[in-house]
Design a protein around this motif. Sequence first.
Motif, short mmCIF file in Angstrom:
data_model
loop_
_atom_site.label_atom_id
_atom_site.label_comp_id
_atom_site.label_asym_id
_atom_site.label_seq_id
_atom_site.Cartn_x
_atom_site.Cartn_y
_atom_site.Cartn_z
N ARG A 1 0.82 -1.21 0.00
CA ARG A 1 0.00 0.00 0.00
C ARG A 1 0.86 1.25 0.00
N LYS A 2 0.48 2.20 -0.86
CA LYS A 2 1.26 3.43 -0.99
C LYS A 2 0.96 4.43 0.12
N ASP A 3 -0.20 4.26 0.79
CA ASP A 3 -0.55 5.21 1.84
C ASP A 3 0.10 4.86 3.18
N ILE A 4 0.80 3.73 3.25
CA ILE A 4 1.50 3.36 4.49
C ILE A 4 2.80 4.16 4.58
N LYS A 5 2.99 4.84 5.66
CA LYS A 5 4.14 5.74 5.83
C LYS A 5 5.30 4.95 6.46
N TRP A 6 6.00 4.19 5.64
CA TRP A 6 7.05 3.29 6.15
C TRP A 6 8.19 4.02 6.85
N PRO A 7 8.65 5.18 6.36
CA PRO A 7 9.72 5.87 7.11
C PRO A 7 9.31 6.17 8.56
N LEU A 8 8.08 6.62 8.75
CA LEU A 8 7.63 6.92 10.11
C LEU A 8 7.46 5.65 10.94
N HIS B 1 -4.47 15.19 26.00
CA HIS B 1 -5.20 16.25 25.31
C HIS B 1 -4.49 17.60 25.41
N TYR B 2 -3.61 17.73 26.39
CA TYR B 2 -2.96 19.02 26.64
C TYR B 2 -1.48 19.03 26.26
N VAL B 3 -0.86 17.86 26.23
CA VAL B 3 0.57 17.77 25.90
C VAL B 3 0.74 16.91 24.66
N SER B 4 1.41 17.44 23.66
CA SER B 4 1.64 16.71 22.42
C SER B 4 2.44 15.43 22.70
N ALA B 5 2.02 14.32 22.09
CA ALA B 5 2.71 13.05 22.28
C ALA B 5 4.14 13.11 21.76
N ARG B 6 4.34 13.78 20.63
CA ARG B 6 5.71 13.87 20.09
C ARG B 6 6.60 14.69 21.00
N PHE B 7 6.03 15.69 21.69
CA PHE B 7 6.82 16.51 22.62
C PHE B 7 7.09 15.74 23.92
N ILE C 1 14.08 14.60 16.44
CA ILE C 1 14.01 16.02 16.07
C ILE C 1 13.93 16.18 14.55
N ALA C 2 14.68 15.33 13.82
CA ALA C 2 14.66 15.40 12.36
C ALA C 2 13.27 15.11 11.81
N PHE C 3 12.55 14.18 12.46
CA PHE C 3 11.21 13.82 11.99
C PHE C 3 10.11 14.60 12.72
N TYR C 4 10.50 15.47 13.61
CA TYR C 4 9.53 16.18 14.44
C TYR C 4 8.49 16.94 13.62
N PRO C 5 8.90 17.72 12.59
CA PRO C 5 7.89 18.42 11.79
C PRO C 5 6.96 17.47 11.02
#
Length: 501
Positions: free
Chosen positions: A274-281, A347-353, A491-495
């Motif tokens: 599947r092309k919609d699977i984001k393998w890098p992430l 709900h208040y703190v971003s999971a990535r942060f 950090i590189a993948f953060y955005p």
Amino acid sequence: MVLIELKSDHSYEIRKNAPKATFDSIPYQLDDKSSMSTVDEDNLPPTNWRKIGIAGLMWFLCAVENTVIGMSEWPYMHQIDKAATTQFFGFVTSSSRTGHAFFALAFSYWGYKLGKCRWPLMVGRLMALLGVCMYLCVEFIPENRRYWMLACYFLFGVGSSSTTLLRGYIADVSHPKDRSRAYAVSTVAHLISIVCGPIIQLCFTRIKYPGYEIIPGKLRFNIYSAPISCALLTNIIAIYVVAVFWVETGKERPQKAKIYSQSIIGKVKEFLGRKDIKWPLILVCWYQKMMSHLSIVAIATIASPLFMMAFNWDGQKTVLISSISHIFVGVLSITVSCIYIFGKLGHYVSARFSYLIGLLISVLLYVLTYPWPTLSQPLPLYNATTGSGCDPNVYSWCFTEKAMPAVFWIPIVVLVMGVGLPFAMISIDTIYSKVLGDVDQNVMQGVYIFIEDIMMIGGPIYASTIFTEFGQSWLWFSNVIFTAIAIFVWIAFYPILAPYK
């Protein structure tokens, strides 16, 4: 009624008049025409909380077995076999996780083929019971007892792997609206075992080795063997619960299993293509999952040996302090989980942060507990009577290595293990689930757990080898490097991860 048509290439199509839904969230039934038709959630059976409660009880009884002996593993092994080294202890830990990783797949497949859980759970408990009986009889072995204990821990890992079936069982007997609450039962059961295990161990800390002799020189009741006797009791109770109170889901699977098994290979191929699977992430999440366990593996592997070598504690005091520390870790972990569940922290703190914060806390752990020359104390030499101190015949760095005082080392580790690491693990699990998106996550979640087991298999070998050859300072230095790399990758993948925060 919404109709989903299953095509020959294992893809599916929702009709235009169907409400927005996902493949995972729609309850379905398979019929002889190989189609999937949704069922109105209001017409589904309500959650069977009695079955959920029994599953939670089984989860606790299986988990407490590992936590009840977790603090005395190394002191006991070192007591009964002086040839045991920290490096060998790492291999023992890895063997347990290896048994867990591969037999989890075997039990899952067996349960799937049977369409039932009773027999796989029963066999898992019998395997664990065999390991417990062997553990109690270890002093019957005249020499090389460490290898006997390795076999015991392998059986413990095999036995605990059967609890994988409880995840699917809980899903089967719970209504979709109650699913999160149902799984919370298993989470709480596991966390309670983390607290109860050390408390049970504390009850026997005054019975010094060799303790009371049941069979002179062979079978003893002491600080090390008494907790495993409790594990013997919990295993017997678990077997009784499965034999008498366990009730299967009641779902008929023969026709469905045939149709579903025909689609497994095709579904995996479809998923990979599947092309919609984001393998890098996905790969980033796999890597971060391993890194989130790096501190856990390192501390679990070297904590007891370090207590005895650096702080000059005997086995009894090591078990006592370790038990108290684990209780605090368990309480803090439960608190963090409750904040997420009831306080809705996500709900208040971003999971990535919050995951980034978790990694930074791990770095802080290494910095604050690193044996800095001006703040640390020399290692005491080995005392054959107590079995404490650093033995220069085993560890070449006894005269050059130092260690932070216990009054600083232990509170810092407790705070990081109880607060920082749960933060990181909850966050990365949340992001991974969101990255997978609207797909059948069963396969990929299975791979995710297997990735974790790989870390738990290789990590103890890595940590114990570095510690044995070079000491804590080099292990901490290498862990900082690995964690720093994980931070830079994040950090590189953060955005890019912004949509999944």
